[in-house]
Scaffold this active site. Structure first.
Site, PDB file in Angstrom:
ATOM      1  N   SER A 128       0.833  -1.201   0.000  1.00  0.00           N
ATOM      2  CA  SER A 128       0.000   0.000   0.000  1.00  0.00           C
ATOM      3  C   SER A 128       0.865   1.247   0.000  1.00  0.00           C
ATOM      4  O   SER A 128       1.971   1.243   0.532  1.00  0.00           O
ATOM      5  CB  SER A 128      -0.888  -0.001   1.247  1.00  0.00           C
ATOM      6  OG  SER A 128      -1.428   1.288   1.478  1.00  0.00           O
ATOM      7  N   TYR A 173      -1.568  -0.244  10.750  1.00  0.00           N
ATOM      8  CA  TYR A 173      -1.792  -0.819   9.414  1.00  0.00           C
ATOM      9  C   TYR A 173      -0.529  -0.640   8.559  1.00  0.00           C
ATOM     10  O   TYR A 173      -0.034  -1.570   7.935  1.00  0.00           O
ATOM     11  CB  TYR A 173      -2.991  -0.139   8.736  1.00  0.00           C
ATOM     12  CG  TYR A 173      -3.122  -0.486   7.270  1.00  0.00           C
ATOM     13  CD1 TYR A 173      -2.889   0.461   6.285  1.00  0.00           C
ATOM     14  CD2 TYR A 173      -3.468  -1.771   6.870  1.00  0.00           C
ATOM     15  CE1 TYR A 173      -2.992   0.152   4.937  1.00  0.00           C
ATOM     16  CE2 TYR A 173      -3.580  -2.100   5.529  1.00  0.00           C
ATOM     17  CZ  TYR A 173      -3.338  -1.127   4.569  1.00  0.00           C
ATOM     18  OH  TYR A 173      -3.438  -1.432   3.231  1.00  0.00           O
ATOM     19  N   LYS A 199       2.252  -3.414   6.770  1.00  0.00           N
ATOM     20  CA  LYS A 199       2.682  -3.455   5.365  1.00  0.00           C
ATOM     21  C   LYS A 199       4.204  -3.320   5.286  1.00  0.00           C
ATOM     22  O   LYS A 199       4.870  -4.023   4.518  1.00  0.00           O
ATOM     23  CB  LYS A 199       2.009  -2.337   4.566  1.00  0.00           C
ATOM     24  CG  LYS A 199       0.529  -2.538   4.318  1.00  0.00           C
ATOM     25  CD  LYS A 199       0.223  -3.821   3.558  1.00  0.00           C
ATOM     26  CE  LYS A 199      -1.247  -3.972   3.262  1.00  0.00           C
ATOM     27  NZ  LYS A 199      -1.597  -5.246   2.639  1.00  0.00           N
TER      28      LYS A 199
HETATM   29  P1  NAD Z   1     -11.146  -6.183   1.725  1.00  0.00           P
HETATM   30  O1  NAD Z   1     -11.266  -6.064   3.213  1.00  0.00           O
HETATM   31  O2  NAD Z   1     -12.325  -5.943   0.865  1.00  0.00           O
HETATM   32  O3  NAD Z   1     -10.523  -7.633   1.357  1.00  0.00           O
HETATM   33  C1  NAD Z   1      -9.634  -8.286   2.221  1.00  0.00           C
HETATM   34  C2  NAD Z   1     -10.135  -9.724   2.354  1.00  0.00           C
HETATM   35  O4  NAD Z   1      -9.256 -10.448   3.217  1.00  0.00           O
HETATM   36  C3  NAD Z   1     -11.535  -9.779   2.977  1.00  0.00           C
HETATM   37  O5  NAD Z   1     -12.367 -10.558   2.146  1.00  0.00           O
HETATM   38  C4  NAD Z   1     -11.308 -10.445   4.343  1.00  0.00           C
HETATM   39  O6  NAD Z   1     -12.405 -11.254   4.710  1.00  0.00           O
HETATM   40  C5  NAD Z   1     -10.037 -11.264   4.083  1.00  0.00           C
HETATM   41  N1  NAD Z   1      -9.225 -11.531   5.286  1.00  0.00           N
HETATM   42  C6  NAD Z   1      -8.799 -10.636   6.201  1.00  0.00           C
HETATM   43  N2  NAD Z   1      -8.069 -11.264   7.150  1.00  0.00           N
HETATM   44  C7  NAD Z   1      -8.027 -12.588   6.824  1.00  0.00           C
HETATM   45  C8  NAD Z   1      -7.433 -13.746   7.405  1.00  0.00           C
HETATM   46  N3  NAD Z   1      -6.753 -13.684   8.550  1.00  0.00           N
HETATM   47  N4  NAD Z   1      -7.590 -14.941   6.776  1.00  0.00           N
HETATM   48  C9  NAD Z   1      -8.294 -15.026   5.621  1.00  0.00           C
HETATM   49  N5  NAD Z   1      -8.892 -13.969   5.018  1.00  0.00           N
HETATM   50  C10 NAD Z   1      -8.752 -12.759   5.619  1.00  0.00           C
HETATM   51  O7  NAD Z   1      -9.963  -5.208   1.305  1.00  0.00           O
HETATM   52  P2  NAD Z   1      -9.490  -4.791  -0.171  1.00  0.00           P
HETATM   53  O8  NAD Z   1      -9.797  -3.367  -0.373  1.00  0.00           O
HETATM   54  O9  NAD Z   1      -9.939  -5.805  -1.176  1.00  0.00           O
HETATM   55  O10 NAD Z   1      -7.919  -4.900   0.054  1.00  0.00           O
HETATM   56  C11 NAD Z   1      -7.297  -6.142  -0.136  1.00  0.00           C
HETATM   57  C12 NAD Z   1      -5.801  -5.938   0.066  1.00  0.00           C
HETATM   58  O11 NAD Z   1      -5.357  -4.808  -0.677  1.00  0.00           O
HETATM   59  C13 NAD Z   1      -5.446  -5.678   1.531  1.00  0.00           C
HETATM   60  O12 NAD Z   1      -4.224  -6.353   1.822  1.00  0.00           O
HETATM   61  C14 NAD Z   1      -5.220  -4.169   1.568  1.00  0.00           C
HETATM   62  O13 NAD Z   1      -4.294  -3.826   2.579  1.00  0.00           O
HETATM   63  C15 NAD Z   1      -4.664  -3.919   0.195  1.00  0.00           C
HETATM   64  N6  NAD Z   1      -4.906  -2.553  -0.260  1.00  0.00           N
HETATM   65  C16 NAD Z   1      -6.187  -2.063  -0.297  1.00  0.00           C
HETATM   66  C17 NAD Z   1      -6.387  -0.731  -0.694  1.00  0.00           C
HETATM   67  C18 NAD Z   1      -7.762  -0.139  -0.731  1.00  0.00           C
HETATM   68  O14 NAD Z   1      -7.879   1.085  -0.705  1.00  0.00           O
HETATM   69  N7  NAD Z   1      -8.802  -0.939  -0.819  1.00  0.00           N
HETATM   70  C19 NAD Z   1      -5.300   0.056  -1.071  1.00  0.00           C
HETATM   71  C20 NAD Z   1      -4.021  -0.497  -1.036  1.00  0.00           C
HETATM   72  C21 NAD Z   1      -3.831  -1.808  -0.626  1.00  0.00           C
HETATM   73  C1  WQD Z   2     -10.236   9.670   0.268  1.00  0.00           C
HETATM   74  C2  WQD Z   2     -10.354  11.145   0.557  1.00  0.00           C
HETATM   75  C3  WQD Z   2     -10.874  11.683   2.853  1.00  0.00           C
HETATM   76  C4  WQD Z   2     -14.870   9.916   2.863  1.00  0.00           C
HETATM   77  C5  WQD Z   2      -8.015   4.669   2.617  1.00  0.00           C
HETATM   78  C6  WQD Z   2      -7.277   3.919   3.704  1.00  0.00           C
HETATM   79  C7  WQD Z   2      -5.874   3.593   3.250  1.00  0.00           C
HETATM   80  C8  WQD Z   2      -5.884   2.894   1.913  1.00  0.00           C
HETATM   81  C9  WQD Z   2      -6.758   3.593   0.899  1.00  0.00           C
HETATM   82  C10 WQD Z   2      -5.204   0.582   2.122  1.00  0.00           C
HETATM   83  C11 WQD Z   2      -9.716  11.520   1.889  1.00  0.00           C
HETATM   84  C12 WQD Z   2     -12.002  12.116   1.918  1.00  0.00           C
HETATM   85  C13 WQD Z   2     -13.609  10.335   2.477  1.00  0.00           C
HETATM   86  C14 WQD Z   2     -15.860  10.883   3.156  1.00  0.00           C
HETATM   87  C15 WQD Z   2     -14.286  12.624   2.658  1.00  0.00           C
HETATM   88  N1  WQD Z   2      -6.222   1.524   2.088  1.00  0.00           N
HETATM   89  N2  WQD Z   2     -13.323  11.664   2.369  1.00  0.00           N
HETATM   90  N3  WQD Z   2     -15.520  12.209   3.044  1.00  0.00           N
HETATM   91  O1  WQD Z   2      -8.368   7.883   3.257  1.00  0.00           O
HETATM   92  O2  WQD Z   2      -7.284   7.956   0.956  1.00  0.00           O
HETATM   93  O3  WQD Z   2      -7.336   5.846   2.277  1.00  0.00           O
HETATM   94  O4  WQD Z   2      -8.056   3.832   1.475  1.00  0.00           O
HETATM   95  O5  WQD Z   2      -4.072   0.693   1.861  1.00  0.00           O
HETATM   96  O6  WQD Z   2      -5.271   2.775   4.225  1.00  0.00           O
HETATM   97  O7  WQD Z   2      -7.190   4.772   4.823  1.00  0.00           O
HETATM   98  O8  WQD Z   2      -9.434   6.800   1.237  1.00  0.00           O
HETATM   99  O9  WQD Z   2     -11.650   7.007   0.223  1.00  0.00           O
HETATM  100  O10 WQD Z   2     -11.442   7.020   2.773  1.00  0.00           O
HETATM  101  O11 WQD Z   2     -10.703   8.999   1.448  1.00  0.00           O
HETATM  102  O12 WQD Z   2     -14.005  13.829   2.565  1.00  0.00           O
HETATM  103  O13 WQD Z   2     -17.025  10.580   3.543  1.00  0.00           O
HETATM  104  O14 WQD Z   2     -11.735  11.494   0.673  1.00  0.00           O
HETATM  105  O15 WQD Z   2     -10.625  12.674   3.839  1.00  0.00           O
HETATM  106  O16 WQD Z   2      -9.060  12.758   1.721  1.00  0.00           O
HETATM  107  P1  WQD Z   2      -8.078   7.223   1.970  1.00  0.00           P
HETATM  108  P2  WQD Z   2     -10.887   7.398   1.434  1.00  0.00           P
END
Ligand code: NAD
Ligand code: WQD
Length: 351
Positions: free
Chosen positions: A126, A156, A160
């Protein structure tokens, strides 16, 4: 013979898109998930797209014996590791839960990969590993892959950072081949609108909120902070279409088997050639919260009521990274326009 992929955390938002892309690319996917932040409805929805259900096992990665049973059933070519808890705010409330779930769970997975000789892994990291001091130091230019710092400010992020370091050591000393991919704001929905990010509770991320206001499920959007030093005083983010993001993962896999010199480590016992690559996967264009509201209004043909309120605790400063390395080395870049992404998502939220 189809290559078989173990995908952890597939029923989550991003990775359900992944399953569709990889099955359509000719791979066999096997999925494990403990359903802590997803549900089996995703499996039903994927079946509507693929006309069949991929093999799924409800397993918590920390349950090594149950996970071993999955490894014993298949001859995996590689692992795509997405399972994990991902909310910054929640991680500050429950650090040990995040360390246990994300780090201990991943180590059990890596141990079984080693035991069964499965050494290829794509890791979902991330951009949270880039802290805001980078942007200040670089006068708010875009973070590049080497900008990582160890001074994590939330659990978190710590998970990572530590997992990236563990995988780097496994690449150096245990023959792992690692594709370490960093992204931040994957959004939108699959064009079929069968899969999307729609947490069962009030959404946390911006775009689900905006669309739930647009379709009347919520009254107004709260804009967290209107006093940031940006184009319109609201936070900037580089939002990437989840389908683009997953296609980029496909490209990354094709590169995972290409050895390259180890630029960072020299010395006793360190292999000169290794397989550990890190890429920022980004569009390369940051947009503010207000810009995202205006862009959505043009697609949904209605005003999105919003109110600027206090900053959200723990909110990261403007976050955007330079995708130049990935574009060059993976010969790929994001293709889906903002308008097309918004239209795909609106098809779901306006159902
Ligand atoms: P999500 O929560 O929708 O998906 C994660 C999945 O992992 C879920 O289905 C959950 O049930 C499963 N899970 C969690 N812990 C587990 C465990 N111990 N054993 C088995 N399954 C488990 O999240 P997402 O948005 O799809 O993100 C997936 C990955 O991508 C995560 O590692 C997250 O850190 C990374 N990521 C997400 C974002 C984002 O903004 N969504 C951004 C960057 C990185
Ligand atoms: C985006 C922007 C908020 C909701 C999150 C996780 C981060 C990463 C990505 C895993 C921000 C603003 C949001 C609302 C708002 N996940 N906002 N009103 O914060 O960039 O990151 O997802 O790696 O760990 O924290 O994503 O979509 O929540 O917010 O103003 O109701 O929108 O302040 O600037 P964010 P987000």
């Amino acid at each position: 013979m189809k290559k078989t992929i173990l995908i952890t955390g597939w029923t989550g938002y991003i990775w359900s898109h992944w399953v569709v892309a990889f099955e359509k690319a000719g791979y066999k996917t096997v999925i494990v998930d403990n359903l802590v932040n997803s549900n089996l409805e995703t499996l039903e929805n994927i079946e509507k797209i693929l006309w069949y259900k991929p093999d799924f096992f409800e397993v918590d990665l920390r349950n090594k014996e149950k996970l071993r049973e999955v490894f014993e059933k298949y001859d995996f070519d590689w692992v795509v590791h997405f399972a994990g808890l991902k909310a910054v705010g929640e991680s500050c409330e429950k650090p040990l839960d995040y360390f246990d779930n994300n780090i201990v769970g991943s180590i059990k997975l890596f141990e079984l990969m080693q035991e069964f000789g499965v050494k290829n892994i794509i890791f979902s990291s991330s951009a949270t590993v880039y802290d805001s001091s980078i942007y200040e130091r670089k006068n708010f230019s875009w973070a590049v892959e080497t900008d990582i710092t160890w001074n994590t400010t939330n659990p978190y992020w710590t998970t990572k950072f530590i997992l990236e370091r563990i995988l780097k050591d496994l690449a150096n000393f245990s023959g792992f081949r690692v594709m370490n991919l960093r992204y931040f704001n994957p959004i939108w929905a699959h064009p079929s609108w069968f899969i999307w990010e729609d947490p069962e509770w009030i959404p946390n991320n911006l775009m689900p909120f905006i669309f739930k206001v647009a379709n009347g499920e919520l009254d107004e959007l709260k804009v967290f902070g209107g006093d940031y030093d940006t184009v319109d005083w609201t936070w900037m983010r580089d939002y990437i279409d989840v389908v683009d993001l997953i296609d980029w993962h496909l490209k990354a896999y094709e590169k995972i088997n290409k050895p390259h010199p180890n630029p960072l480590l020299k010395g006793e016992g360190i292999k000169e050639v290794w397989f550990f690559k890190t890429y920022n996967l980004w569009v390369g264009r940051a947009r503010s919260v207000l810009e995202m509201i205006k862009a959505t209004e043009k697609v949904v043909w209605k005003k999105i009521p919003y109110k600027i309120v206090d900053r959200r605790p723990g909110d990261l400063a403007s976050v955007y990274c330079n995708p130049k390395k990935a574009k060059k080395e993976l010969a790929w870049e994001a293709k889906i326009s903002l308008e097309e992404s918004l239209k795909n998502s609106w098809k779901f939220y306006n159902k």
